[in-house]
Write a protein that holds these residues in place. Structure first.
Motif, PDB file in Angstrom:
ATOM      1  N   GLY A  38       0.820  -1.208   0.000  1.00 15.43           N
ATOM      2  CA  GLY A  38       0.000   0.000   0.000  1.00 15.43           C
ATOM      3  C   GLY A  38       0.856   1.262   0.000  1.00 15.43           C
ATOM      4  O   GLY A  38       0.579   2.211  -0.735  1.00 15.43           O
ATOM      5  N   GLU A  39       1.902   1.263   0.822  1.00 15.34           N
ATOM      6  CA  GLU A  39       2.796   2.432   0.889  1.00 15.34           C
ATOM      7  C   GLU A  39       3.437   2.699  -0.466  1.00 15.34           C
ATOM      8  O   GLU A  39       3.503   3.834  -0.932  1.00 15.34           O
ATOM      9  CB  GLU A  39       3.928   2.209   1.914  1.00 15.34           C
ATOM     10  CG  GLU A  39       3.507   2.246   3.371  1.00 15.34           C
ATOM     11  CD  GLU A  39       2.811   0.963   3.814  1.00 15.34           C
ATOM     12  OE1 GLU A  39       2.896  -0.066   3.093  1.00 15.34           O
ATOM     13  OE2 GLU A  39       2.151   0.972   4.865  1.00 15.34           O
ATOM     14  N   GLU A  40       3.943   1.645  -1.087  1.00 18.40           N
ATOM     15  CA  GLU A  40       4.598   1.812  -2.388  1.00 18.40           C
ATOM     16  C   GLU A  40       3.607   2.327  -3.433  1.00 18.40           C
ATOM     17  O   GLU A  40       3.920   3.209  -4.237  1.00 18.40           O
ATOM     18  CB  GLU A  40       5.173   0.477  -2.866  1.00 18.40           C
ATOM     19  CG  GLU A  40       6.400   0.022  -2.091  1.00 18.40           C
ATOM     20  CD  GLU A  40       6.854  -1.383  -2.515  1.00 18.40           C
ATOM     21  OE1 GLU A  40       8.006  -1.526  -2.931  1.00 18.40           O
ATOM     22  OE2 GLU A  40       6.034  -2.327  -2.422  1.00 18.40           O
ATOM     23  N   LEU A  41       2.410   1.743  -3.444  1.00 21.00           N
ATOM     24  CA  LEU A  41       1.400   2.177  -4.416  1.00 21.00           C
ATOM     25  C   LEU A  41       1.072   3.652  -4.239  1.00 21.00           C
ATOM     26  O   LEU A  41       1.009   4.409  -5.210  1.00 21.00           O
ATOM     27  CB  LEU A  41       0.124   1.341  -4.269  1.00 21.00           C
ATOM     28  CG  LEU A  41       0.201  -0.128  -4.674  1.00 21.00           C
ATOM     29  CD1 LEU A  41      -1.104  -0.842  -4.333  1.00 21.00           C
ATOM     30  CD2 LEU A  41       0.510  -0.273  -6.161  1.00 21.00           C
ATOM     31  N   ARG A  42       0.862   4.057  -2.980  1.00 20.03           N
ATOM     32  CA  ARG A  42       0.502   5.457  -2.744  1.00 20.03           C
ATOM     33  C   ARG A  42       1.638   6.392  -3.112  1.00 20.03           C
ATOM     34  O   ARG A  42       1.421   7.464  -3.676  1.00 20.03           O
ATOM     35  CB  ARG A  42       0.104   5.667  -1.276  1.00 20.03           C
ATOM     36  CG  ARG A  42      -1.257   5.101  -0.937  1.00 20.03           C
ATOM     37  CD  ARG A  42      -1.718   5.536   0.446  1.00 20.03           C
ATOM     38  NE  ARG A  42      -0.900   4.994   1.518  1.00 20.03           N
ATOM     39  CZ  ARG A  42      -1.058   3.788   2.069  1.00 20.03           C
ATOM     40  NH1 ARG A  42      -2.018   2.988   1.643  1.00 20.03           N
ATOM     41  NH2 ARG A  42      -0.273   3.392   3.043  1.00 20.03           N
ATOM     42  N   ALA A  43       2.862   5.985  -2.816  1.00 21.83           N
ATOM     43  CA  ALA A  43       4.002   6.868  -3.080  1.00 21.83           C
ATOM     44  C   ALA A  43       4.312   6.978  -4.571  1.00 21.83           C
ATOM     45  O   ALA A  43       4.732   8.023  -5.053  1.00 21.83           O
ATOM     46  CB  ALA A  43       5.234   6.376  -2.322  1.00 21.83           C
ATOM     47  N   HIS A  44       4.099   5.895  -5.316  1.00 21.98           N
ATOM     48  CA  HIS A  44       4.589   5.883  -6.700  1.00 21.98           C
ATOM     49  C   HIS A  44       3.500   5.914  -7.772  1.00 21.98           C
ATOM     50  O   HIS A  44       3.759   6.312  -8.893  1.00 21.98           O
ATOM     51  CB  HIS A  44       5.475   4.657  -6.938  1.00 21.98           C
ATOM     52  CG  HIS A  44       6.635   4.616  -6.007  1.00 21.98           C
ATOM     53  ND1 HIS A  44       7.591   5.606  -5.976  1.00 21.98           N
ATOM     54  CD2 HIS A  44       6.991   3.729  -5.030  1.00 21.98           C
ATOM     55  CE1 HIS A  44       8.484   5.325  -5.037  1.00 21.98           C
ATOM     56  NE2 HIS A  44       8.150   4.202  -4.451  1.00 21.98           N
ATOM     57  N   LEU A  45       2.306   5.464  -7.459  1.00 22.10           N
ATOM     58  CA  LEU A  45       1.314   5.327  -8.524  1.00 22.10           C
ATOM     59  C   LEU A  45       0.062   6.164  -8.323  1.00 22.10           C
ATOM     60  O   LEU A  45      -0.725   6.327  -9.248  1.00 22.10           O
ATOM     61  CB  LEU A  45       0.934   3.851  -8.701  1.00 22.10           C
ATOM     62  CG  LEU A  45       2.054   2.996  -9.306  1.00 22.10           C
ATOM     63  CD1 LEU A  45       1.723   1.526  -9.183  1.00 22.10           C
ATOM     64  CD2 LEU A  45       2.275   3.368 -10.758  1.00 22.10           C
ATOM     65  N   LEU A  46      -0.147   6.685  -7.105  1.00 27.74           N
ATOM     66  CA  LEU A  46      -1.341   7.497  -6.893  1.00 27.74           C
ATOM     67  C   LEU A  46      -1.124   8.886  -7.505  1.00 27.74           C
ATOM     68  O   LEU A  46      -1.889   9.328  -8.321  1.00 27.74           O
ATOM     69  CB  LEU A  46      -1.639   7.622  -5.395  1.00 27.74           C
ATOM     70  CG  LEU A  46      -3.051   8.076  -5.034  1.00 27.74           C
ATOM     71  CD1 LEU A  46      -4.094   7.102  -5.536  1.00 27.74           C
ATOM     72  CD2 LEU A  46      -3.202   8.226  -3.525  1.00 27.74           C
TER      73      LEU A  46
ATOM     74  N   ILE B  31       1.032  13.051  -0.712  1.00 31.28           N
ATOM     75  CA  ILE B  31      -0.020  12.082  -0.405  1.00 31.28           C
ATOM     76  C   ILE B  31       0.344  11.179   0.790  1.00 31.28           C
ATOM     77  O   ILE B  31      -0.495  10.971   1.669  1.00 31.28           O
ATOM     78  CB  ILE B  31      -0.404  11.260  -1.658  1.00 31.28           C
ATOM     79  CG1 ILE B  31      -1.223  12.147  -2.622  1.00 31.28           C
ATOM     80  CG2 ILE B  31      -1.188   9.997  -1.278  1.00 31.28           C
ATOM     81  CD1 ILE B  31      -1.515  11.506  -3.976  1.00 31.28           C
ATOM     82  N   PRO B  32       1.573  10.642   0.861  1.00 30.15           N
ATOM     83  CA  PRO B  32       1.854   9.754   2.004  1.00 30.15           C
ATOM     84  C   PRO B  32       1.620  10.415   3.366  1.00 30.15           C
ATOM     85  O   PRO B  32       1.027   9.796   4.255  1.00 30.15           O
ATOM     86  CB  PRO B  32       3.325   9.364   1.788  1.00 30.15           C
ATOM     87  CG  PRO B  32       3.489   9.400   0.291  1.00 30.15           C
ATOM     88  CD  PRO B  32       2.671  10.595  -0.131  1.00 30.15           C
ATOM     89  N   GLU B  33       2.047  11.664   3.546  1.00 30.85           N
ATOM     90  CA  GLU B  33       1.841  12.296   4.853  1.00 30.85           C
ATOM     91  C   GLU B  33       0.363  12.633   5.091  1.00 30.85           C
ATOM     92  O   GLU B  33      -0.139  12.500   6.220  1.00 30.85           O
ATOM     93  CB  GLU B  33       2.713  13.546   5.033  1.00 30.85           C
ATOM     94  CG  GLU B  33       2.498  14.610   3.977  1.00 30.85           C
ATOM     95  CD  GLU B  33       3.454  15.806   4.110  1.00 30.85           C
ATOM     96  OE1 GLU B  33       3.342  16.552   5.098  1.00 30.85           O
ATOM     97  OE2 GLU B  33       4.286  15.996   3.199  1.00 30.85           O
TER      98      GLU B  33
ATOM     99  N   ASN C 273      -5.814   3.220 -13.211  1.00 29.69           N
ATOM    100  CA  ASN C 273      -5.451   2.614 -14.487  1.00 29.69           C
ATOM    101  C   ASN C 273      -3.951   2.355 -14.594  1.00 29.69           C
ATOM    102  O   ASN C 273      -3.543   1.313 -15.098  1.00 29.69           O
ATOM    103  CB  ASN C 273      -5.958   3.479 -15.643  1.00 29.69           C
ATOM    104  CG  ASN C 273      -7.402   3.147 -15.954  1.00 29.69           C
ATOM    105  OD1 ASN C 273      -7.676   2.172 -16.642  1.00 29.69           O
ATOM    106  ND2 ASN C 273      -8.337   3.897 -15.396  1.00 29.69           N
ATOM    107  N   ARG C 274      -3.133   3.281 -14.092  1.00 29.63           N
ATOM    108  CA  ARG C 274      -1.688   3.041 -14.056  1.00 29.63           C
ATOM    109  C   ARG C 274      -1.398   1.781 -13.246  1.00 29.63           C
ATOM    110  O   ARG C 274      -0.623   0.916 -13.662  1.00 29.63           O
ATOM    111  CB  ARG C 274      -0.968   4.225 -13.377  1.00 29.63           C
ATOM    112  CG  ARG C 274      -0.844   5.451 -14.237  1.00 29.63           C
ATOM    113  CD  ARG C 274       0.071   6.504 -13.569  1.00 29.63           C
ATOM    114  NE  ARG C 274      -0.559   7.194 -12.441  1.00 29.63           N
ATOM    115  CZ  ARG C 274      -1.143   8.387 -12.520  1.00 29.63           C
ATOM    116  NH1 ARG C 274      -1.194   9.038 -13.666  1.00 29.63           N
ATOM    117  NH2 ARG C 274      -1.658   8.950 -11.454  1.00 29.63           N
ATOM    118  N   MET C 275      -2.040   1.678 -12.078  1.00 28.27           N
ATOM    119  CA  MET C 275      -1.763   0.577 -11.168  1.00 28.27           C
ATOM    120  C   MET C 275      -2.210  -0.762 -11.743  1.00 28.27           C
ATOM    121  O   MET C 275      -1.457  -1.731 -11.743  1.00 28.27           O
ATOM    122  CB  MET C 275      -2.516   0.867  -9.868  1.00 28.27           C
ATOM    123  CG  MET C 275      -2.092   0.025  -8.702  1.00 28.27           C
ATOM    124  SD  MET C 275      -3.533  -0.819  -8.064  1.00 28.27           S
ATOM    125  CE  MET C 275      -3.286  -2.420  -8.777  1.00 28.27           C
TER     126      MET C 275
END
Lengths: 328, 328
Positions: A320-328, B99-101, B131-133
């Motif tokens: 989840g962390e990786e997805l949020r950091a890189h793909l969101l 977004i992470p914070e 869609n990216r994910m």
């Protein structure tokens, strides 16, 4: 620890799943199961056994998810409920009209066994369904259209092969460009079957066959061709092999809708696929959902699921962390 | 019983959410909250109160989901954690790097209060992220590209307005057609910023302003324009009003990838949006996710979620049976 995968059925789909697993760092192919004589089946992966389907139940504790690669007509209606009693499973059941009964049978089996199943996984049903559903939920004042192709329809190719005097055939379904444009314009056109797709057939005839007779039989064939504008080309066996041996497919889901005080603003959501290999892409989708099914089962979410019921994050090996950091 | 919705902040986004709710048979607008003097805010829906934000906490038990329609720069970093302590919430926080914070702050607040929050809901972040994910999970041997436009960039328009001698301005971000085609070809091109998008500016100058000086200041502006090919058009205030008063936007997420024994088959997954009104579409997405957040909370799934964590079925007012029968 890797997710241990079994593949049941080794045709185009099973072979595609085997290829997809090579790109899945968190998954491992444990065995391929076949109804043929295993000695006659040679697979791509070294050191993985090919076993008769009768040995599958005995490997209940060695396989986390069974990817079911049988056909929708005869295999999956039997296989998916049966194997959902033993394993977490995914299938690509694609007979749209029979999905509710298939779902019910698989759900009951999986709930009883405490396993998780995902049915009708692929691109249609599957990714296209997801896009129809989400677009409709976001723009309820709107309309979705699905177009298929350009691509090979196996069912239509088979239908042509059954005609007397036909040696081999390949049929392409082709979306009509004007219809696509009309839909994208937001005008919500009413489109007949004939207006949405054309059909193009490449036919190898037996020597001495009546070509005009074959052409007539094709273009007037009920359900398959009579409602379409169909073109028939007669070609040699060599040409068929050279130019038409791939299994490409694809298509479009286009949703147009309105927002605003009185629908004054129009929007177009378009999802499209252009696939060199229909079965390999389908099995890549199956493989991603095999990961999801395993995780859902680990969390105790048992029973039958479809693309609608599975949160997208479960498909990815990333956290989840990786997805949020890189793909969101 | 309807899902009772509050809207906090009544700009373009809040007004869009209000419009979207009219198409949601299962949702009901209970109140609009504003930081302005409520007497100065007139909304579209009859018999719904406009209240000062200070009254929101007192309506904790009257509102199931609060749609937060503030801005990402100053409002949401404060508002979303605060209101997640009181309500189920959705926001459209779109500062990708933070977004992470933001997630961490909202997650903690929502878990403490037993509420459910969905952040970064919209189209990018949001549907584009999804869609990216998903494309990356299905075709890991591949690459995703995002293009924006043609559409109005509010930030770039504002930057132009701050230049001396500029009365008003509108900036369009435009994807470069050749770059789109190169990506679709599956060649995985390395594209510079300049190669992906161009920028087109429509500027109303003050009387007597030095137009060439303004043009130079725009095209050389660091971060905003210097890395792009930028075109500047000087037009009259009337022309700006007549031809550029909309807020259209859109874009493309294109993922190409390979499958097969040695990557011999290529595939293209393309998702695109063409939106007459960026804020109205964004708020339509927010409204669908407000439904999801309510249902997740009913099931006891608390804390902060993103588009990755929410099963698509939660977005639709239809039941699982209806979805499977009609949309799968």
């Amino acid at each position: 620890m890797s997710i241990r995968i079994g593949i049941l059925g080794y045709g185009n789909l099973g072979r595609g799943a085997e290829c997809a697993l090579k790109n899945a760092p968190d998954m491992e192919l444990k065995a391929v199961f076949t109804r043929r004589d295993p000695k006659t089946v040679s697979i791509l992966t070294e050191h993985v056994p090919v076993l008769p389907v009768s040995e599958a139940p005995g490997m209940k504790d060695d396989i986390d998810v069974m990817i079911l690669c049988g056909g929708s007509a005869a295999d999956l209606p039997e296989q998916t409920p049966y194997y959902a009693g033993l394993f977490n499973v995914v299938d690509s059941f694609d007979t749209h009209a029979r999905i509710p009964e298939h779902f019910a049978a698989v759900d009951q089996a999986a709930k009883t066994s405490g396993k998780t199943a995902a049915i009708s996984i692929g691109w249609d049903p599957g990714l296209f369904s997801l896009n129809r559903m989400m677009a409709g939920a976001i723009l309820p004042e709107g309309q979705s259209y699905t177009f298929w192709g350009k691509g090979v329809s196996q069912g239509h190719s088979d239908a042509i092969r059954r005609i007397k005097g036909v040696k081999d055939a390949r049929q392409y379904t082709i979306p009509v460009e004007e219809a696509l444009q009309a839909v994208r314009s937001g005008s919500n056109p009413e489109l007949t079957t004939r207006q949405k797709h054309t059909r193009e057939c490449f036919v190898v005839a037996e020597e001495g066959a009546d070509l005009e007779q074959i052409r007539q039989e094709i273009v007037t064939m009920p359900n398959y061709f009579d409602e379409y504008d169909t073109t028939v080309h007669f070609i040699s066996e060599e040409e068929l092999k050279r130019d038409h041996s791939g299994i490409p497919h694809g298509g479009f889901v286009i949703h147009t809708g309105k927002t605003g005080v009185s629908g004054e603003n129009g929007h177009v959501i378009e999802y499209s696929l252009k696939l060199d290999s229909n079965p390999e892409f389908t099995s890549a989708v199956l493989t991603a959902y095999a990961r999801a099914v395993y995780r859902l089962n680990q969390e105790g979410q048992t029973g039958c699921k479809t693309v609608f019921d599975i949160a997208p994050a479960y498909l990815s090996p990333m956290s989840g962390e990786e997805l949020r950091a890189h793909l969101l």
